[in-house]
Design a protein around this motif. Sequence first.
Motif, PDB file in Angstrom:
ATOM      1  N   LEU A   1       0.792  -1.228   0.000  1.00 20.17           N
ATOM      2  CA  LEU A   1       0.000   0.000   0.000  1.00 20.17           C
ATOM      3  C   LEU A   1       0.829   1.285   0.000  1.00 20.17           C
ATOM      4  N   ALA A   2       2.127   1.195   0.272  1.00 17.29           N
ATOM      5  CA  ALA A   2       2.943   2.415   0.351  1.00 17.29           C
ATOM      6  C   ALA A   2       4.368   2.127  -0.112  1.00 17.29           C
ATOM      7  N   ARG A   3       4.992   3.141  -0.666  1.00 14.79           N
ATOM      8  CA  ARG A   3       6.388   3.047  -1.084  1.00 14.79           C
ATOM      9  C   ARG A   3       7.281   3.485   0.081  1.00 14.79           C
ATOM     10  N   LEU A   4       7.651   2.516   0.909  1.00 13.86           N
ATOM     11  CA  LEU A   4       8.510   2.817   2.051  1.00 13.86           C
ATOM     12  C   LEU A   4       9.943   2.994   1.562  1.00 13.86           C
ATOM     13  N   ASP A   5      10.620   4.015   2.072  1.00 11.77           N
ATOM     14  CA  ASP A   5      11.987   4.351   1.688  1.00 11.77           C
ATOM     15  C   ASP A   5      12.747   4.562   2.990  1.00 11.77           C
ATOM     16  N   LEU A   6      13.378   3.500   3.510  1.00  9.97           N
ATOM     17  CA  LEU A   6      13.920   3.551   4.872  1.00  9.97           C
ATOM     18  C   LEU A   6      15.388   3.169   4.984  1.00  9.97           C
ATOM     19  N   GLU A   7      15.991   2.627   3.957  1.00  8.93           N
ATOM     20  CA  GLU A   7      17.335   2.066   4.097  1.00  8.93           C
ATOM     21  C   GLU A   7      18.441   2.914   3.487  1.00  8.93           C
ATOM     22  N   ARG A   8      18.084   4.089   2.966  1.00  8.64           N
ATOM     23  CA  ARG A   8      19.076   4.988   2.371  1.00  8.64           C
ATOM     24  C   ARG A   8      20.148   5.357   3.399  1.00  8.64           C
ATOM     25  N   ASP A   9      21.405   5.388   2.970  1.00  2.00           N
ATOM     26  CA  ASP A   9      22.534   5.822   3.806  1.00  2.00           C
ATOM     27  C   ASP A   9      22.604   5.091   5.137  1.00  2.00           C
TER      28      ASP A   9
ATOM     29  N   SER B   1      11.095   7.881   4.112  1.00  3.40           N
ATOM     30  CA  SER B   1       9.658   8.097   4.190  1.00  3.40           C
ATOM     31  C   SER B   1       9.192   7.993   5.641  1.00  3.40           C
ATOM     32  N   GLN B   2       7.940   8.386   5.878  1.00  4.71           N
ATOM     33  CA  GLN B   2       7.347   8.289   7.210  1.00  4.71           C
ATOM     34  C   GLN B   2       5.863   7.972   7.026  1.00  4.71           C
TER      35      GLN B   2
ATOM     36  N   HIS C   1       6.433  10.755   1.372  1.00  2.89           N
ATOM     37  CA  HIS C   1       7.671  10.418   0.670  1.00  2.89           C
ATOM     38  C   HIS C   1       8.826  11.211   1.278  1.00  2.89           C
ATOM     39  N   ALA C   2      10.028  10.688   1.136  1.00  3.99           N
ATOM     40  CA  ALA C   2      11.219  11.367   1.653  1.00  3.99           C
ATOM     41  C   ALA C   2      11.256  12.804   1.146  1.00  3.99           C
ATOM     42  N   GLY C   3      11.478  13.750   2.036  1.00  2.00           N
ATOM     43  CA  GLY C   3      11.606  15.153   1.670  1.00  2.00           C
ATOM     44  C   GLY C   3      10.313  15.935   1.652  1.00  2.00           C
ATOM     45  N   THR C   4       9.159  15.280   1.761  1.00  2.00           N
ATOM     46  CA  THR C   4       7.885  15.991   1.766  1.00  2.00           C
ATOM     47  C   THR C   4       7.743  16.793   3.055  1.00  2.00           C
ATOM     48  N   TRP C   5       7.430  18.056   2.934  1.00  2.00           N
ATOM     49  CA  TRP C   5       7.182  18.895   4.106  1.00  2.00           C
ATOM     50  C   TRP C   5       5.826  18.512   4.697  1.00  2.00           C
ATOM     51  N   HIS C   6       5.747  18.423   6.016  1.00  2.00           N
ATOM     52  CA  HIS C   6       4.485  18.104   6.676  1.00  2.00           C
ATOM     53  C   HIS C   6       4.494  18.659   8.092  1.00  2.00           C
ATOM     54  N   HIS C   7       3.309  18.836   8.620  1.00  2.00           N
ATOM     55  CA  HIS C   7       3.176  19.188  10.027  1.00  2.00           C
ATOM     56  C   HIS C   7       3.186  17.889  10.810  1.00  2.00           C
ATOM     57  N   TYR C   8       3.581  17.947  12.060  1.00  2.00           N
ATOM     58  CA  TYR C   8       3.515  16.716  12.867  1.00  2.00           C
ATOM     59  C   TYR C   8       2.065  16.269  12.993  1.00  2.00           C
TER      60      TYR C   8
ATOM     61  N   GLU D   1      -9.817  14.530  20.235  1.00  2.00           N
ATOM     62  CA  GLU D   1      -9.360  13.688  21.339  1.00  2.00           C
ATOM     63  C   GLU D   1      -7.959  13.162  21.063  1.00  2.00           C
ATOM     64  N   THR D   2      -7.288  12.713  22.124  1.00  2.00           N
ATOM     65  CA  THR D   2      -6.003  12.058  21.985  1.00  2.00           C
ATOM     66  C   THR D   2      -6.150  10.876  21.033  1.00  2.00           C
ATOM     67  N   SER D   3      -5.206  10.715  20.117  1.00  2.00           N
ATOM     68  CA  SER D   3      -5.274   9.640  19.127  1.00  2.00           C
ATOM     69  C   SER D   3      -3.913   8.981  18.985  1.00  2.00           C
ATOM     70  N   ASP D   4      -3.948   7.669  18.762  1.00  2.00           N
ATOM     71  CA  ASP D   4      -2.732   6.888  18.563  1.00  2.00           C
ATOM     72  C   ASP D   4      -2.546   6.584  17.082  1.00  2.00           C
ATOM     73  N   PHE D   5      -1.270   6.548  16.664  1.00  2.00           N
ATOM     74  CA  PHE D   5      -0.913   6.243  15.277  1.00  2.00           C
ATOM     75  C   PHE D   5       0.224   5.227  15.271  1.00  2.00           C
ATOM     76  N   LEU D   6       0.109   4.213  14.429  1.00  2.00           N
ATOM     77  CA  LEU D   6       1.218   3.324  14.154  1.00  2.00           C
ATOM     78  C   LEU D   6       2.101   4.038  13.142  1.00  2.00           C
ATOM     79  N   VAL D   7       3.399   4.145  13.427  1.00  5.74           N
ATOM     80  CA  VAL D   7       4.309   4.914  12.581  1.00  5.74           C
ATOM     81  C   VAL D   7       5.473   4.018  12.147  1.00  5.74           C
ATOM     82  N   ILE D   8       5.750   4.040  10.844  1.00  5.46           N
ATOM     83  CA  ILE D   8       6.914   3.353  10.290  1.00  5.46           C
ATOM     84  C   ILE D   8       7.785   4.427   9.666  1.00  5.46           C
ATOM     85  N   ASP D   9       8.989   4.576  10.219  1.00  5.50           N
ATOM     86  CA  ASP D   9       9.903   5.558   9.651  1.00  5.50           C
ATOM     87  C   ASP D   9      11.332   5.055   9.736  1.00  5.50           C
ATOM     88  N   ARG D  10      12.271   5.912   9.404  1.00  3.39           N
ATOM     89  CA  ARG D  10      13.677   5.548   9.277  1.00  3.39           C
ATOM     90  C   ARG D  10      14.445   5.827  10.552  1.00  3.39           C
ATOM     91  N   GLY D  11      15.223   4.832  10.976  1.00  2.00           N
ATOM     92  CA  GLY D  11      16.216   5.025  12.030  1.00  2.00           C
ATOM     93  C   GLY D  11      17.589   4.868  11.422  1.00  2.00           C
TER      94      GLY D  11
END
Length: 172
Positions: free
Chosen positions: A47-55, A85-86, A125-132, A138-148
């Motif tokens: 469902l998404a183009r994850l980009d996490l392994e660069r550098d 990506s995030q 996508h990597a480099g896309t500007w976004h607000h947090y 109400e308080t909401s939870d999100f599952l997040v996949i991003d780069r470490g």
Amino acid sequence: MTAESRTITPRALTPEAFAPYGDVMMVETTAKHFEINEGHTTRFHDLARLDLERDGGHPLLSIFRSQPKALPLILEVMERHPLGSQAFYPLSPRPYLVVVAPPGDFDPAAVVAFLVRPDQGVNYHAGTWHHYSLALDETSDFLVIDRGGPGDNLAEVRLSPPIRIDLEGGAS
């Protein structure tokens, strides 16, 4: 707000409208899907183009718990992750807000907002500007996949003047 301030009204999130910024993740019959687990499960695939392994990066899986901001909703900062990506997928059954701008040099005039249904996730996508993440009501939870990993994967800009989000205007 000053005369220079800009007010944005969120619009409904669609894959076509969000394509310049990333992917929309949702369970739709138009997504590639197939039965698994002896027919007891439908897999909505890739469902998404994850980009996490660069550098030398690696995938991180986290849960973010987001508190709603006070109303009126005034945005003062935008961020981007140049090395990966995030992806955000809601775990709470509430709509939320996504505010984005195209990659490259930040252009405050290019900022747009989307009202996101609780059955939709987004992958910036990597480099896309976004607000947090912007929980609504109400308080909401999100599952997040991003780069470490190594490297500076966060850039922020302060908005001057801030941007106001008109939540009364509806998602058209």
